[in-house]
Motif scaffolding. Structure first.
Motif, PDB file in Angstrom:
ATOM      1  N   TYR A 270      63.828  65.476 119.079  1.00 43.50           N
ATOM      2  CA  TYR A 270      62.382  65.408 118.830  1.00 43.50           C
ATOM      3  C   TYR A 270      62.096  66.326 117.650  1.00 43.50           C
ATOM      4  O   TYR A 270      61.678  67.466 117.782  1.00 43.50           O
ATOM      5  N   GLU A 271      62.335  65.811 116.456  1.00 41.54           N
ATOM      6  CA  GLU A 271      62.293  66.626 115.247  1.00 41.54           C
ATOM      7  C   GLU A 271      61.826  65.760 114.086  1.00 41.54           C
ATOM      8  O   GLU A 271      62.236  64.594 113.981  1.00 41.54           O
ATOM      9  N   PRO A 272      60.971  66.296 113.214  1.00 32.97           N
ATOM     10  CA  PRO A 272      60.517  65.510 112.068  1.00 32.97           C
ATOM     11  C   PRO A 272      61.685  64.994 111.247  1.00 32.97           C
ATOM     12  O   PRO A 272      62.656  65.706 110.980  1.00 32.97           O
ATOM     13  N   GLY A 273      61.598  63.748 110.847  1.00 33.54           N
ATOM     14  CA  GLY A 273      62.617  63.157 109.987  1.00 33.54           C
ATOM     15  C   GLY A 273      63.715  62.427 110.707  1.00 33.54           C
ATOM     16  O   GLY A 273      64.450  61.649 110.087  1.00 33.54           O
ATOM     17  N   VAL A 274      63.878  62.638 112.022  1.00 31.80           N
ATOM     18  CA  VAL A 274      64.964  61.990 112.746  1.00 31.80           C
ATOM     19  C   VAL A 274      64.816  60.468 112.713  1.00 31.80           C
ATOM     20  O   VAL A 274      65.783  59.734 112.484  1.00 31.80           O
ATOM     21  N   ALA A 275      63.602  59.973 112.954  1.00 32.01           N
ATOM     22  CA  ALA A 275      63.392  58.525 112.972  1.00 32.01           C
ATOM     23  C   ALA A 275      63.750  57.900 111.626  1.00 32.01           C
ATOM     24  O   ALA A 275      64.374  56.830 111.572  1.00 32.01           O
ATOM     25  N   GLU A 276      63.374  58.567 110.540  1.00 28.35           N
ATOM     26  CA  GLU A 276      63.673  58.035 109.218  1.00 28.35           C
ATOM     27  C   GLU A 276      65.175  58.019 108.956  1.00 28.35           C
ATOM     28  O   GLU A 276      65.702  57.083 108.352  1.00 28.35           O
ATOM     29  N   VAL A 277      65.859  59.072 109.395  1.00 29.15           N
ATOM     30  CA  VAL A 277      67.300  59.144 109.179  1.00 29.15           C
ATOM     31  C   VAL A 277      68.021  58.058 109.973  1.00 29.15           C
ATOM     32  O   VAL A 277      68.950  57.410 109.471  1.00 29.15           O
ATOM     33  N   LEU A 278      67.598  57.820 111.204  1.00 35.30           N
ATOM     34  CA  LEU A 278      68.280  56.841 112.045  1.00 35.30           C
ATOM     35  C   LEU A 278      67.933  55.406 111.665  1.00 35.30           C
ATOM     36  O   LEU A 278      68.768  54.504 111.803  1.00 35.30           O
ATOM     37  N   GLY A 279      66.725  55.176 111.214  1.00 35.91           N
ATOM     38  CA  GLY A 279      66.343  53.836 110.788  1.00 35.91           C
ATOM     39  C   GLY A 279      66.019  52.899 111.939  1.00 35.91           C
ATOM     40  O   GLY A 279      66.044  53.267 113.116  1.00 35.91           O
TER      41      GLY A 279
END
Length: 301
Positions: A270-279
């Motif tokens: 639960y950290e900013p940017g994780v969703a973008e990195v995982l796609g």
């Protein structure tokens, strides 16, 4: 990308700053220290902080937040006119170095407390020192048993054990999990501690749990993933810092493994940017437990 969350919270690393500093939504200046608007100029009060910032993870966010707060305090009168001298050390995930920097802060520098700590190894190595020297440690984030069992250590985060069990409870109750593998580091009071409790929880439910523990200094994510497949479980619990957890998810993606398991994680993802990195590949297939109030819906990035 959309990730499924079981609970919601703010960033634990900011708790210290938000507790002592207020800023109005209308853009007013923050309130901290004596709120005089004048820099403190008396004898400094020494406060320490230890983070672990090296492979396999960066835990410096808590000390960064504490430093920002103390800068605000110092610029606004300090503590009764005395500024805080905040001394931060990086233990680099090295137990020997963790002992050295803690001794330096406590015995050589004479800090009155340690604040904002974020380290996997430091608390285990130094819990006895802090107790013997009667020094209080307020961690911004902690992942080992000593943080929740030592009289001289407190932490603002929930920790891997309850957060991991929370993720697994969600998997059992909502996703139909019957067998799970807990993937963590081979650190007895970290991965071993949390994954042992995970196995106990699964056993208490009449289900099956197993642990896959890896050396944090020689991480082989491909081998870990293949071992998880060999265990024949239906769920993977990522009891890992964000970096290695993302790395393992990337390995699974490369091998088309998303649908082989139900994927759950405690709070580190639960950290900013994780969703973008995982796609988008992990859209609706990664379930993350966070530290505070109950049961939120999906977060849309």
């Amino acid at each position: 990308m959309k990730l499924q969350f079981t609970l919601t919270t703010g960033a634990a690393a900011l708790c210290l700053a938000l507790t002592g500093t207020t800023a109005a939504a209308d853009g007013q200046a923050p309130t901290c220290g004596l709120n005089t608007g004048e820099a403190a100029s008396g004898d400094p009060i020494k406060v320490g902080g230890i983070n672990g910032n090296a492979p396999p993870g960066d835990f410096s966010g808590g000390t960064d937040a504490a430093a920002a707060y103390f800068d605000c305090v110092n610029a606004n009168g300090g503590i009764n006119g005395r500024p805080i001298e905040y001394i931060v050390e990086n233990d680099q995930w090295n137990p020997e170095l963790a002992g050295q920097v803690a001794t330096k802060l406590v015995k050589d520098e004479g800090v009155v407390a340690l604040v904002g700590n974020g380290s996997v190894v430091s608390m285990a190595v130094n819990a006895g020192l802090y107790k013997d020297e009667d020094v209080m440690v307020m961690a911004s984030g902690c992942a080992i048993s000593e943080c929740y069992e030592s009289t001289n250590i407190v932490s603002t985060n929930q920790g891997p054990l309850p957060s991991g069990i929370g993720a697994l409870t969600y998997a059992v109750e909502e996703l139909g999990t019957t067998s799970a593998a807990c993937i963590g580091f081979n650190i007895p009071n970290n991965g071993g501690w949390a994954c042992d409790w995970m196995e106990d929880y699964m056993s208490s439910q009449g289900l099956t749990g197993t642990s896959i523990l890896m050396d944090p200094t020689a991480v082989d994510l491909n081998s870990v993933y293949l071992q998880a497949i060999a265990e024949g479980v239906d769920t993977i619990l990522l009891m890992l810092p964000a970096g290695p957890a993302i790395g393992l998810l990337k390995v699974a993606e490369e091998q088309g493994g998303r649908d082989l398991f139900k994927w759950v994680s405690p709070t580190p993802l639960y950290e900013p940017g994780v969703a973008e990195v995982l796609g988008d590949y992990w859209n609706d297939n990664l379930h993350i437990h966070t530290a505070y109030p109950y049961r939120a819906g999906p977060l849309r990035q």
